[in-house]
Design a protein around this motif. Structure first.
Motif, PDB file in Angstrom:
ATOM      1  N   THR A 179       1.009  -0.703   0.396  1.00  0.00           N
ATOM      2  CA  THR A 179      -0.232   0.508   0.150  1.00  0.00           C
ATOM      3  C   THR A 179       0.824   1.298   0.108  1.00  0.00           C
ATOM      4  O   THR A 179       0.605   2.181   0.379  1.00  0.00           O
ATOM      5  CB  THR A 179      -0.825  -0.166   1.107  1.00  0.00           C
ATOM      6  N   ASP A 180       2.054   1.179   0.109  1.00  0.00           N
ATOM      7  CA  ASP A 180       2.968   2.470   0.084  1.00  0.00           C
ATOM      8  C   ASP A 180       2.975   3.254  -1.237  1.00  0.00           C
ATOM      9  O   ASP A 180       4.850   2.304  -2.350  1.00  0.00           O
ATOM     10  CB  ASP A 180       4.082   1.881   0.849  1.00  0.00           C
ATOM     11  N   SER A 181       2.365   4.333  -1.803  1.00  0.00           N
ATOM     12  CA  SER A 181       2.637   4.377  -3.100  1.00  0.00           C
ATOM     13  C   SER A 181       3.366   5.339  -3.868  1.00  0.00           C
ATOM     14  O   SER A 181       4.365   5.546  -4.324  1.00  0.00           O
ATOM     15  CB  SER A 181       0.949   5.414  -3.234  1.00  0.00           C
ATOM     16  N   GLU A 182       4.072   6.204  -2.365  1.00  0.00           N
ATOM     17  CA  GLU A 182       6.110   6.570  -2.672  1.00  0.00           C
ATOM     18  C   GLU A 182       6.708   5.660  -3.057  1.00  0.00           C
ATOM     19  O   GLU A 182       7.297   5.953  -3.920  1.00  0.00           O
ATOM     20  CB  GLU A 182       6.054   7.160  -0.798  1.00  0.00           C
ATOM     21  N   LEU A 183       6.792   4.461  -2.130  1.00  0.00           N
ATOM     22  CA  LEU A 183       7.868   3.702  -2.344  1.00  0.00           C
ATOM     23  C   LEU A 183       7.412   2.759  -4.077  1.00  0.00           C
ATOM     24  O   LEU A 183       8.564   3.139  -4.910  1.00  0.00           O
ATOM     25  CB  LEU A 183       7.136   2.323  -1.687  1.00  0.00           C
ATOM     26  N   ALA A 184       6.056   2.283  -4.433  1.00  0.00           N
ATOM     27  CA  ALA A 184       5.940   1.742  -6.025  1.00  0.00           C
ATOM     28  C   ALA A 184       6.614   3.323  -6.783  1.00  0.00           C
ATOM     29  O   ALA A 184       7.050   2.971  -7.819  1.00  0.00           O
ATOM     30  CB  ALA A 184       4.958   1.871  -6.221  1.00  0.00           C
ATOM     31  N   LEU A 185       6.140   4.375  -6.811  1.00  0.00           N
ATOM     32  CA  LEU A 185       7.123   6.134  -7.894  1.00  0.00           C
ATOM     33  C   LEU A 185       8.609   5.246  -7.627  1.00  0.00           C
ATOM     34  O   LEU A 185       8.814   5.709  -8.379  1.00  0.00           O
ATOM     35  CB  LEU A 185       6.325   6.881  -6.757  1.00  0.00           C
ATOM     36  N   ARG A 186       8.739   5.332  -6.460  1.00  0.00           N
ATOM     37  CA  ARG A 186      10.879   5.175  -6.203  1.00  0.00           C
ATOM     38  C   ARG A 186      11.097   4.140  -6.986  1.00  0.00           C
ATOM     39  O   ARG A 186      12.052   4.013  -8.125  1.00  0.00           O
ATOM     40  CB  ARG A 186      11.320   5.521  -4.892  1.00  0.00           C
ATOM     41  N   ILE A 187      10.312   3.184  -7.210  1.00  0.00           N
ATOM     42  CA  ILE A 187      10.622   1.909  -8.230  1.00  0.00           C
ATOM     43  C   ILE A 187      10.239   1.978  -9.907  1.00  0.00           C
ATOM     44  O   ILE A 187      11.420   1.663  -9.840  1.00  0.00           O
ATOM     45  CB  ILE A 187       9.740   0.570  -7.527  1.00  0.00           C
ATOM     46  N   GLY A 188       9.496   3.124 -10.039  1.00  0.00           N
ATOM     47  CA  GLY A 188       9.312   3.025 -11.047  1.00  0.00           C
ATOM     48  C   GLY A 188      10.441   3.882 -11.394  1.00  0.00           C
ATOM     49  O   GLY A 188      10.913   3.727 -12.674  1.00  0.00           O
ATOM     50  N   THR A 189      11.013   4.643 -10.767  1.00  0.00           N
ATOM     51  CA  THR A 189      12.277   5.872 -11.355  1.00  0.00           C
ATOM     52  C   THR A 189      13.224   5.128 -11.283  1.00  0.00           C
ATOM     53  O   THR A 189      14.295   5.273 -12.577  1.00  0.00           O
ATOM     54  CB  THR A 189      12.588   6.610 -10.539  1.00  0.00           C
ATOM     55  N   PHE A 190      13.615   3.359 -11.269  1.00  0.00           N
ATOM     56  CA  PHE A 190      14.604   3.024 -10.826  1.00  0.00           C
ATOM     57  C   PHE A 190      14.800   2.667 -12.582  1.00  0.00           C
ATOM     58  O   PHE A 190      15.308   2.553 -13.322  1.00  0.00           O
ATOM     59  CB  PHE A 190      14.464   1.634 -10.223  1.00  0.00           C
ATOM     60  N   TYR A 191      13.493   1.857 -12.543  1.00  0.00           N
ATOM     61  CA  TYR A 191      13.452   1.385 -15.135  1.00  0.00           C
ATOM     62  C   TYR A 191      13.075   2.720 -15.377  1.00  0.00           C
ATOM     63  O   TYR A 191      13.660   2.425 -16.051  1.00  0.00           O
ATOM     64  CB  TYR A 191      12.101   0.653 -14.156  1.00  0.00           C
ATOM     65  N   GLN A 192      12.689   3.460 -14.905  1.00  0.00           N
ATOM     66  CA  GLN A 192      12.813   4.433 -16.033  1.00  0.00           C
ATOM     67  C   GLN A 192      14.026   5.001 -16.661  1.00  0.00           C
ATOM     68  O   GLN A 192      14.637   5.194 -18.007  1.00  0.00           O
ATOM     69  CB  GLN A 192      12.132   5.993 -15.921  1.00  0.00           C
ATOM     70  N   TYR A 193      14.981   5.447 -15.854  1.00  0.00           N
ATOM     71  CA  TYR A 193      16.260   6.033 -15.683  1.00  0.00           C
ATOM     72  C   TYR A 193      17.326   5.101 -16.019  1.00  0.00           C
ATOM     73  O   TYR A 193      18.791   4.629 -16.002  1.00  0.00           O
ATOM     74  CB  TYR A 193      16.649   6.394 -14.771  1.00  0.00           C
ATOM     75  N   GLY A 194      17.205   3.773 -15.382  1.00  0.00           N
ATOM     76  CA  GLY A 194      17.715   2.639 -15.737  1.00  0.00           C
ATOM     77  C   GLY A 194      19.299   2.817 -14.606  1.00  0.00           C
ATOM     78  O   GLY A 194      20.262   2.067 -15.427  1.00  0.00           O
ATOM     79  N   LEU A 195      18.942   2.871 -13.513  1.00  0.00           N
ATOM     80  CA  LEU A 195      19.466   3.118 -12.442  1.00  0.00           C
ATOM     81  C   LEU A 195      19.604   1.695 -11.422  1.00  0.00           C
ATOM     82  O   LEU A 195      19.081   1.098 -11.140  1.00  0.00           O
ATOM     83  CB  LEU A 195      19.226   3.818 -11.314  1.00  0.00           C
ATOM     84  N   GLY A 196      21.165   1.336 -12.320  1.00  0.00           N
ATOM     85  CA  GLY A 196      21.741  -0.203 -11.899  1.00  0.00           C
ATOM     86  C   GLY A 196      20.920  -1.672 -12.604  1.00  0.00           C
ATOM     87  O   GLY A 196      21.802  -1.398 -12.308  1.00  0.00           O
TER      88      GLY A 196
END
Length: 290
Positions: A179-196
């Motif tokens: 239910t953690d929306s902020e965490l879901a948002l942050r995970i999305g950024t890893f895939y959007q920008y190819g972080l690691g």
């Protein structure tokens, strides 16, 4: 809610009794409750009393209030003084009780220059201390520091390692609390920008949509931003393809000129003209038109 139902009013009653008896920890708890309810005047009163007991978090929250204009107590000099007091107390607290919470906060304060000059080496030191306790946010910050050009410490291998650690921890955390929306948002950024990891726009959008479903407004903005990036990428690829076609045609013409230098001027001009019109150099049905 320890051994009973949560009851904020009863909590306030007993914290107030404790504060009257000189308990500064109780004062800090009352300040937190007031702050969360946007009761800034009472929050300041309780935090100031708690600060007299050298409670680092009380000084830190006073600094937050004085550094934010929306609380109507904006005073940047006072904020920096409060941050400085908090910083010194956090260092003392860490010596007595090493933990990832304090280490991360110290790293963040040195990174942002809160109560001190910005010091990237100190930020790395404290984030590294927090990361020893498997603090995912500290791993993320270290990844960011080594990924960014801003600090002059770019190291793609280190950045990728820290980003992967952070993402792995975030995925486990989300699996335990979906239910953690902020965490879901942050995970999305890893895939959007190819972080690691390898960049994956489709996965980024899936995580952003999940965050939207959980009520995160910022995630909707990220979806729009990502879709725009996709459209720009497609247009750029098309532009590059068209440009490459022109280069190839130009180089082909140049090659043809070189190849037929021994031909008569009329024959050479004829062949070059044909190439420019998209015909093959010879009678073979090979097109040089991209």
């Amino acid at each position: 809610g320890l051994g009973t139902d949560i009851d904020i009013n009863k909590a306030i009653h007993w914290f107030s009794q404790a504060e009257k008896l000189g308990n500064t920890n109780a004062a800090y708890q009352l300040g937190k409750i007031a702050f969360e309810n946007n009761d800034i005047e009472n929050a300041i009163k309780h935090f100031q009393y708690a600060a007299q007991g050298n409670i680092s978090n009380a000084w830190f929250n006073l600094a937050k209030i004085h550094s934010n204009e929306s609380y109507a107590h904006y005073d940047i000099a006072k904020a920096q003084l409060c941050y400085s007091n908090a910083l010194n107390l956090y260092i003392t607290d860490y010596k007595q009780n090493p933990n990832d919470y304090i280490a991360y906060r110290l790293g963040d304060m040195y990174l942002k220059g809160l109560g001190t000059d910005m010091n990237i080496n100190q930020a790395i030191y404290w984030f590294s201390e927090a990361e020893k306790f498997e603090n995912a946010n500290a791993a993320y910050q270290l990844g960011y520091i080594y990924h960014s050009e801003k600090y002059g410490l770019q190291n793609n291998e280190l950045a990728s390692n820290y980003f992967r650690k952070a993402l792995s921890a975030y995925l486990i955390r989300f699996n335990n609390n979906q239910t953690d929306s902020e965490l879901a948002l942050r995970i999305g950024t890893f895939y959007q920008y190819g972080l690691g990891i390898e960049r994956d726009i489709e996965k980024a959008l899936l995580w952003y949509k999940k965050a939207v479903e959980l009520g995160n407004i910022k995630a909707q903005q990220k979806i729009e931003e990502t879709n725009t990036q996709q459209q720009i990428t497609v247009l750029n690829l098309a532009s590059i393809a068209a440009h490459m076609g022109k280069i190839i045609n130009t180089e082909t013409i140049a090659a043809a000129k070189q190849k037929y230098t021994s031909d008569s001027k009329q024959l050479r001009d004829e062949k070059i003209q044909k190439i420019q019109l998209g015909h093959a150099v010879s009678d073979n049905p090979i097109s040089y038109d991209c």
